[in-house]
Write a protein that holds these residues in place. Structure first.
Motif, mmCIF file in Angstrom:
data_model
loop_
_atom_site.group_PDB
_atom_site.id
_atom_site.type_symbol
_atom_site.label_atom_id
_atom_site.label_comp_id
_atom_site.label_asym_id
_atom_site.label_seq_id
_atom_site.Cartn_x
_atom_site.Cartn_y
_atom_site.Cartn_z
ATOM 1 N N ALA A 60 0.807 -1.222 0.000
ATOM 2 C CA ALA A 60 0.000 0.000 0.000
ATOM 3 C C ALA A 60 0.837 1.268 0.000
ATOM 4 C CB ALA A 60 -0.949 0.002 1.194
ATOM 5 N N ILE A 61 2.118 1.165 0.386
ATOM 6 C CA ILE A 61 2.978 2.360 0.394
ATOM 7 C C ILE A 61 4.159 2.206 -0.569
ATOM 8 C CG2 ILE A 61 2.321 3.083 2.713
ATOM 9 C CD1 ILE A 61 4.960 1.869 3.737
ATOM 10 N N ASN A 62 4.055 1.245 -1.458
ATOM 11 C CA ASN A 62 5.140 0.961 -2.407
ATOM 12 C C ASN A 62 4.819 1.547 -3.778
ATOM 13 O OD1 ASN A 62 7.521 -0.400 -3.477
ATOM 14 N ND2 ASN A 62 6.065 -1.766 -4.499
ATOM 15 N N GLY A 63 5.732 2.362 -4.291
ATOM 16 C CA GLY A 63 5.566 2.903 -5.637
ATOM 17 C C GLY A 63 4.886 4.260 -5.631
ATOM 18 N N ARG A 64 5.583 5.251 -6.157
ATOM 19 C CA ARG A 64 5.062 6.627 -6.176
ATOM 20 C C ARG A 64 5.474 7.285 -7.494
ATOM 21 N NH1 ARG A 64 7.368 11.481 -3.977
ATOM 22 N NH2 ARG A 64 5.772 13.014 -3.472
ATOM 23 N N PRO A 65 4.855 6.882 -8.610
ATOM 24 C CA PRO A 65 5.258 7.420 -9.908
ATOM 25 C C PRO A 65 4.971 8.911 -10.073
ATOM 26 C CG PRO A 65 3.305 6.039 -10.119
ATOM 27 C CD PRO A 65 3.814 5.850 -8.731
ATOM 28 N N ASN A 66 3.950 9.409 -9.391
ATOM 29 C CA ASN A 66 3.583 10.822 -9.475
ATOM 30 C C ASN A 66 4.049 11.527 -8.205
ATOM 31 O OD1 ASN A 66 2.439 13.362 -9.657
ATOM 32 N ND2 ASN A 66 0.410 12.634 -10.246
ATOM 33 N N TYR A 67 5.114 12.328 -8.311
ATOM 34 C CA TYR A 67 5.681 12.944 -7.113
ATOM 35 C C TYR A 67 4.821 14.067 -6.549
ATOM 36 C CZ TYR A 67 7.412 16.654 -10.241
ATOM 37 O OH TYR A 67 7.510 17.671 -11.152
ATOM 38 N N GLN A 68 3.748 14.430 -7.228
ATOM 39 C CA GLN A 68 2.861 15.468 -6.717
ATOM 40 C C GLN A 68 1.763 14.896 -5.819
ATOM 41 O OE1 GLN A 68 1.795 17.187 -10.574
ATOM 42 N NE2 GLN A 68 3.145 18.920 -10.165
ATOM 43 N N ARG A 69 1.783 13.590 -5.633
ATOM 44 C CA ARG A 69 0.732 12.949 -4.841
ATOM 45 C C ARG A 69 1.347 11.957 -3.858
ATOM 46 N NH1 ARG A 69 -2.853 9.638 -8.354
ATOM 47 N NH2 ARG A 69 -4.084 9.554 -6.443
ATOM 48 N N GLU A 70 0.535 11.531 -2.915
ATOM 49 C CA GLU A 70 0.835 10.404 -2.030
ATOM 50 C C GLU A 70 2.210 10.517 -1.356
ATOM 51 O OE1 GLU A 70 -1.788 6.949 -4.187
ATOM 52 O OE2 GLU A 70 0.188 7.361 -5.041
ATOM 53 N N ASP A 71 2.356 11.606 -0.605
ATOM 54 C CA ASP A 71 3.661 11.841 0.029
ATOM 55 C C ASP A 71 4.003 10.815 1.099
ATOM 56 O OD1 ASP A 71 2.068 12.659 2.224
ATOM 57 O OD2 ASP A 71 2.196 14.767 1.643
ATOM 58 N N TYR A 72 3.033 10.011 1.531
ATOM 59 C CA TYR A 72 3.273 8.986 2.541
ATOM 60 C C TYR A 72 3.907 7.730 1.950
ATOM 61 C CZ TYR A 72 -0.923 6.902 0.531
ATOM 62 O OH TYR A 72 -1.837 6.358 -0.352
ATOM 63 N N LYS A 73 3.998 7.657 0.635
ATOM 64 C CA LYS A 73 4.544 6.467 -0.017
ATOM 65 C C LYS A 73 6.047 6.590 -0.245
ATOM 66 C CE LYS A 73 0.599 4.656 -2.631
ATOM 67 N NZ LYS A 73 0.174 4.203 -3.979
ATOM 68 N N TYR A 74 6.658 5.432 -0.472
ATOM 69 C CA TYR A 74 8.060 5.352 -0.874
ATOM 70 C C TYR A 74 8.134 5.038 -2.359
ATOM 71 C CZ TYR A 74 9.313 5.183 4.065
ATOM 72 O OH TYR A 74 9.481 5.497 5.392
ATOM 73 N N GLU A 75 9.192 5.522 -2.995
ATOM 74 C CA GLU A 75 9.376 5.188 -4.395
ATOM 75 C C GLU A 75 9.572 3.681 -4.577
ATOM 76 O OE1 GLU A 75 8.853 9.161 -4.633
ATOM 77 O OE2 GLU A 75 10.093 8.144 -3.147
ATOM 78 N N ARG A 76 10.165 3.050 -3.562
ATOM 79 C CA ARG A 76 10.277 1.575 -3.592
ATOM 80 C C ARG A 76 10.492 1.036 -2.191
ATOM 81 N NH1 ARG A 76 10.905 -3.528 -3.991
ATOM 82 N NH2 ARG A 76 11.380 -4.515 -6.001
ATOM 83 N N VAL A 77 9.732 0.004 -1.855
ATOM 84 C CA VAL A 77 9.868 -0.709 -0.591
ATOM 85 C C VAL A 77 10.375 -2.115 -0.877
ATOM 86 C CG1 VAL A 77 8.627 -1.684 1.382
ATOM 87 C CG2 VAL A 77 8.009 0.583 0.539
ATOM 88 N N CYS A 78 11.268 -2.587 -0.033
ATOM 89 C CA CYS A 78 11.685 -3.989 -0.050
ATOM 90 C C CYS A 78 11.285 -4.606 1.281
ATOM 91 C CB CYS A 78 13.187 -4.121 -0.268
ATOM 92 S SG CYS A 78 13.815 -5.804 -0.016
#
Length: 271
Positions: A197-215
Protein backbone atom coordinates in the motif's frame (compact mmCIF):
# COMPACT_ATOMS: atom_id res chain seq x y z
CA UNK A 1 34.86 -3.44 -6.34
CA UNK A 2 35.64 -6.93 -5.03
CA UNK A 3 34.07 -8.74 -2.07
CA UNK A 4 30.87 -6.74 -1.87
CA UNK A 5 28.51 -8.38 0.61
CA UNK A 6 25.40 -10.08 -0.76
CA UNK A 7 21.99 -9.89 0.88
CA UNK A 8 22.22 -13.61 1.67
CA UNK A 9 25.54 -13.14 3.46
CA UNK A 10 24.16 -10.10 5.29
CA UNK A 11 21.11 -12.00 6.55
CA UNK A 12 23.23 -14.98 7.57
CA UNK A 13 25.55 -12.65 9.49
CA UNK A 14 22.50 -11.18 11.21
CA UNK A 15 21.34 -14.67 12.17
CA UNK A 16 24.77 -15.66 13.48
CA UNK A 17 25.09 -12.59 15.69
CA UNK A 18 21.62 -13.04 17.19
CA UNK A 19 21.99 -16.75 17.81
CA UNK A 20 25.52 -16.55 19.19
CA UNK A 21 24.37 -13.93 21.68
CA UNK A 22 21.49 -16.19 22.81
CA UNK A 23 23.78 -19.18 23.25
CA UNK A 24 26.31 -17.16 25.22
CA UNK A 25 24.12 -14.89 27.33
CA UNK A 26 20.42 -15.55 26.91
CA UNK A 27 17.76 -12.96 26.29
CA UNK A 28 19.68 -10.05 27.84
CA UNK A 29 22.63 -10.66 25.54
CA UNK A 30 20.31 -10.95 22.55
CA UNK A 31 18.66 -7.62 23.42
CA UNK A 32 22.05 -5.98 23.90
CA UNK A 33 23.18 -7.30 20.53
CA UNK A 34 20.14 -5.80 18.81
CA UNK A 35 20.69 -2.45 20.58
CA UNK A 36 24.29 -2.43 19.37
CA UNK A 37 23.00 -2.28 15.76
CA UNK A 38 25.68 -4.77 14.70
CA UNK A 39 23.15 -7.20 13.19
CA UNK A 40 21.16 -4.62 11.19
CA UNK A 41 24.33 -2.93 9.98
CA UNK A 42 24.85 -5.98 7.79
CA UNK A 43 21.68 -5.08 5.89
CA UNK A 44 22.91 -1.48 5.57
CA UNK A 45 26.09 -2.83 3.98
CA UNK A 46 24.13 -5.01 1.57
CA UNK A 47 22.16 -1.96 0.39
CA UNK A 48 25.38 0.01 -0.17
CA UNK A 49 27.01 -2.92 -1.94
CA UNK A 50 24.09 -3.37 -4.31
CA UNK A 51 24.07 0.33 -5.18
CA UNK A 52 27.77 0.06 -6.06
CA UNK A 53 27.11 -3.03 -8.18
CA UNK A 54 24.52 -0.99 -10.09
CA UNK A 55 27.07 1.68 -10.95
CA UNK A 56 26.81 4.19 -8.10
CA UNK A 57 30.21 5.58 -7.14
CA UNK A 58 31.24 4.58 -3.62
CA UNK A 59 32.17 8.22 -3.01
CA UNK A 60 28.48 9.20 -3.25
CA UNK A 61 27.32 6.75 -0.58
CA UNK A 62 26.87 7.84 3.05
CA UNK A 63 27.99 6.44 5.40
CA UNK A 64 30.84 5.02 3.33
CA UNK A 65 30.99 1.31 2.62
CA UNK A 66 32.12 -0.51 5.76
CA UNK A 67 31.39 2.45 8.04
CA UNK A 68 28.46 3.48 10.22
CA UNK A 69 29.26 7.21 10.24
CA UNK A 70 28.94 9.90 9.10
CA UNK A 71 25.28 9.79 8.11
CA UNK A 72 23.58 12.66 6.31
CA UNK A 73 21.21 14.58 8.60
CA UNK A 74 18.53 15.78 6.22
CA UNK A 75 15.79 18.29 6.98
CA UNK A 76 12.16 17.58 6.21
CA UNK A 77 8.95 19.39 7.07
CA UNK A 78 8.79 18.20 10.70
CA UNK A 79 12.32 17.27 11.72
CA UNK A 80 15.94 16.81 10.78
CA UNK A 81 17.00 13.17 10.89
CA UNK A 82 20.06 11.07 10.19
CA UNK A 83 19.44 8.84 7.18
CA UNK A 84 20.48 5.17 7.23
CA UNK A 85 21.88 5.06 3.70
CA UNK A 86 22.07 8.06 1.37
CA UNK A 87 23.29 8.65 -2.17
CA UNK A 88 24.39 12.25 -2.71
CA UNK A 89 23.68 13.93 -6.06
CA UNK A 90 26.32 14.32 -8.74
CA UNK A 91 27.19 17.86 -9.77
CA UNK A 92 25.56 19.50 -6.77
CA UNK A 93 27.08 20.83 -3.58
CA UNK A 94 25.37 21.51 -0.26
CA UNK A 95 24.25 25.10 0.24
CA UNK A 96 23.38 26.05 3.80
CA UNK A 97 20.05 27.83 4.15
CA UNK A 98 17.66 29.00 6.83
CA UNK A 99 14.35 27.18 6.57
CA UNK A 100 11.22 29.26 6.06
CA UNK A 101 8.43 26.67 6.27
CA UNK A 102 7.07 24.06 8.63
CA UNK A 103 7.98 23.28 12.21
CA UNK A 104 11.67 23.81 11.43
CA UNK A 105 11.16 27.40 10.29
CA UNK A 106 14.25 29.49 11.13
CA UNK A 107 16.34 26.32 11.68
CA UNK A 108 19.55 25.87 9.69
CA UNK A 109 19.51 23.30 6.90
CA UNK A 110 23.17 22.51 6.28
CA UNK A 111 22.52 20.95 2.85
CA UNK A 112 19.72 23.04 1.39
CA UNK A 113 16.43 22.00 -0.19
CA UNK A 114 17.76 21.44 -3.72
CA UNK A 115 20.58 19.17 -2.57
CA UNK A 116 18.27 17.29 -0.19
CA UNK A 117 15.63 16.72 -2.86
CA UNK A 118 18.23 15.23 -5.20
CA UNK A 119 19.60 12.89 -2.53
CA UNK A 120 18.39 9.28 -2.44
CA UNK A 121 17.54 8.14 1.09
CA UNK A 122 17.01 4.50 2.06
CA UNK A 123 15.77 3.51 5.51
CA UNK A 124 16.72 0.08 6.87
CA UNK A 125 14.64 -1.48 9.64
CA UNK A 126 13.83 -4.81 11.23
CA UNK A 127 11.24 -6.10 13.67
CA UNK A 128 12.18 -9.44 15.19
CA UNK A 129 9.45 -9.99 17.77
CA UNK A 130 5.83 -9.09 18.60
CA UNK A 131 5.09 -8.61 14.92
CA UNK A 132 1.33 -8.38 15.35
CA UNK A 133 1.36 -6.44 18.63
CA UNK A 134 3.68 -3.64 17.47
CA UNK A 135 2.45 -3.37 13.92
CA UNK A 136 0.39 -0.16 14.11
CA UNK A 137 3.11 1.89 15.79
CA UNK A 138 5.82 0.66 13.43
CA UNK A 139 3.71 1.20 10.33
CA UNK A 140 2.70 4.71 11.36
CA UNK A 141 6.36 5.55 11.95
CA UNK A 142 7.27 4.24 8.51
CA UNK A 143 4.64 6.43 6.84
CA UNK A 144 5.67 9.47 8.89
CA UNK A 145 9.30 9.19 7.75
CA UNK A 146 8.24 9.38 4.10
CA UNK A 147 5.85 12.26 4.71
CA UNK A 148 8.45 14.26 6.60
CA UNK A 149 10.76 14.39 3.58
CA UNK A 150 8.21 14.33 0.76
CA UNK A 151 6.16 17.26 2.08
CA UNK A 152 9.23 19.49 1.85
CA UNK A 153 10.93 17.73 -1.10
CA UNK A 154 8.20 16.16 -3.27
CA UNK A 155 10.56 14.82 -5.94
CA UNK A 156 12.88 13.11 -3.47
CA UNK A 157 13.40 9.39 -4.07
CA UNK A 158 12.95 7.32 -0.92
CA UNK A 159 13.48 3.62 -0.29
CA UNK A 160 12.64 1.37 2.61
CA UNK A 161 14.12 -2.05 3.44
CA UNK A 162 12.12 -3.75 6.17
CA UNK A 163 13.06 -7.19 7.47
CA UNK A 164 10.80 -9.49 9.49
CA UNK A 165 11.06 -13.17 10.43
CA UNK A 166 8.35 -15.52 9.20
CA UNK A 167 8.88 -17.41 12.48
CA UNK A 168 9.84 -15.50 15.61
CA UNK A 169 12.60 -16.59 17.97
CA UNK A 170 11.08 -18.14 21.10
CA UNK A 171 11.92 -15.82 24.01
CA UNK A 172 10.67 -18.34 26.60
CA UNK A 173 13.76 -20.56 26.22
CA UNK A 174 16.42 -17.91 25.64
CA UNK A 175 17.46 -17.71 29.29
CA UNK A 176 18.30 -21.40 29.04
CA UNK A 177 20.69 -20.40 26.26
CA UNK A 178 18.55 -22.28 23.78
CA UNK A 179 17.49 -21.36 20.27
CA UNK A 180 13.95 -22.26 19.33
CA UNK A 181 11.23 -20.81 17.16
CA UNK A 182 7.56 -20.16 17.71
CA UNK A 183 5.55 -22.44 15.45
CA UNK A 184 2.91 -19.76 15.01
CA UNK A 185 3.56 -17.96 11.76
CA UNK A 186 3.85 -14.18 11.96
CA UNK A 187 1.53 -11.70 10.27
CA UNK A 188 3.03 -12.36 6.83
CA UNK A 189 0.03 -11.49 4.68
CA UNK A 190 -0.73 -8.35 6.71
CA UNK A 191 2.83 -7.07 6.32
CA UNK A 192 2.89 -7.78 2.59
CA UNK A 193 -0.40 -5.99 1.94
CA UNK A 194 0.52 -3.07 4.17
CA UNK A 195 3.84 -2.47 2.44
CA UNK A 196 2.25 -2.92 -0.98
CA UNK A 197 0.00 0.00 0.00
CA UNK A 198 2.98 2.36 0.39
CA UNK A 199 5.14 0.96 -2.41
CA UNK A 200 5.57 2.90 -5.64
CA UNK A 201 5.06 6.63 -6.18
CA UNK A 202 5.26 7.42 -9.91
CA UNK A 203 3.58 10.82 -9.47
CA UNK A 204 5.68 12.94 -7.11
CA UNK A 205 2.86 15.47 -6.72
CA UNK A 206 0.73 12.95 -4.84
CA UNK A 207 0.84 10.40 -2.03
CA UNK A 208 3.66 11.84 0.03
CA UNK A 209 3.27 8.99 2.54
CA UNK A 210 4.54 6.47 -0.02
CA UNK A 211 8.06 5.35 -0.87
CA UNK A 212 9.38 5.19 -4.40
CA UNK A 213 10.28 1.57 -3.59
CA UNK A 214 9.87 -0.71 -0.59
CA UNK A 215 11.68 -3.99 -0.05
CA UNK A 216 10.08 -6.37 2.44
CA UNK A 217 12.63 -8.99 3.48
CA UNK A 218 10.72 -12.02 4.71
CA UNK A 219 13.25 -14.36 6.30
CA UNK A 220 13.06 -17.83 7.81
CA UNK A 221 15.88 -17.78 10.35
CA UNK A 222 15.14 -21.37 11.38
CA UNK A 223 16.76 -22.56 8.18
CA UNK A 224 20.52 -22.57 7.59
CA UNK A 225 21.39 -20.66 5.53
CA UNK A 226 18.50 -18.35 6.32
CA UNK A 227 15.83 -18.41 3.63
CA UNK A 228 14.80 -15.13 2.00
CA UNK A 229 11.42 -15.24 0.25
CA UNK A 230 11.23 -13.50 -3.11
CA UNK A 231 8.23 -15.12 -4.81
CA UNK A 232 4.67 -15.98 -3.93
CA UNK A 233 5.30 -19.57 -5.01
CA UNK A 234 7.92 -19.95 -2.26
CA UNK A 235 5.43 -18.62 0.28
CA UNK A 236 2.70 -20.96 -0.98
CA UNK A 237 5.03 -23.96 -0.84
CA UNK A 238 5.98 -23.26 2.79
CA UNK A 239 2.42 -22.54 3.93
CA UNK A 240 3.08 -18.88 4.61
CA UNK A 241 0.49 -17.47 2.21
CA UNK A 242 -2.83 -18.79 0.92
CA UNK A 243 -2.93 -19.33 -2.82
CA UNK A 244 -6.11 -17.26 -3.13
CA UNK A 245 -4.50 -14.25 -1.42
CA UNK A 246 -4.16 -11.02 -3.40
CA UNK A 247 -0.94 -10.17 -1.54
CA UNK A 248 2.24 -10.25 -3.64
CA UNK A 249 5.79 -10.29 -2.29
CA UNK A 250 7.24 -10.16 -5.79
CA UNK A 251 6.77 -6.41 -6.20
CA UNK A 252 8.54 -5.95 -2.85
CA UNK A 253 11.46 -8.30 -3.50
CA UNK A 254 15.13 -7.52 -2.97
CA UNK A 255 16.10 -8.58 -6.48
CA UNK A 256 14.65 -5.48 -8.14
CA UNK A 257 14.92 -3.02 -5.23
CA UNK A 258 17.94 -0.91 -6.18
CA UNK A 259 17.08 -1.07 -9.88
CA UNK A 260 13.67 0.43 -9.09
CA UNK A 261 15.17 3.12 -6.87
CA UNK A 262 17.68 4.19 -9.53
CA UNK A 263 15.08 4.08 -12.30
CA UNK A 264 12.81 6.40 -10.31
CA UNK A 265 15.73 8.74 -9.70
CA UNK A 266 16.70 8.84 -13.38
CA UNK A 267 13.10 9.53 -14.39
CA UNK A 268 12.87 12.42 -11.91
CA UNK A 269 16.19 14.12 -12.44
CA UNK A 270 17.92 12.84 -15.57
CA UNK A 271 15.02 12.17 -17.89
Amino acid sequence: MANLITIQRAVDNFKELIETSILEGGIKAKEAMIRSSRPINNIHEAVKADLIRKGISAARIHPPLGETTPELKLAGFIKQKYQDVSVSPEGHVPEEEIMTEGILREATDYYGKDYTERTISINVRSQMSSLAKNFDTLYERTIAEAQNLHVRCPKMVLGEVYMIPVKEYDASVMDNNEIAFIDRIGAVEKYIKSFQAINGRPNYQREDYKYERVCLLLVDFQQSPAKIYSTNQELYDDGLLERNSDASIEELSWETFTDSILESYNDRFNG
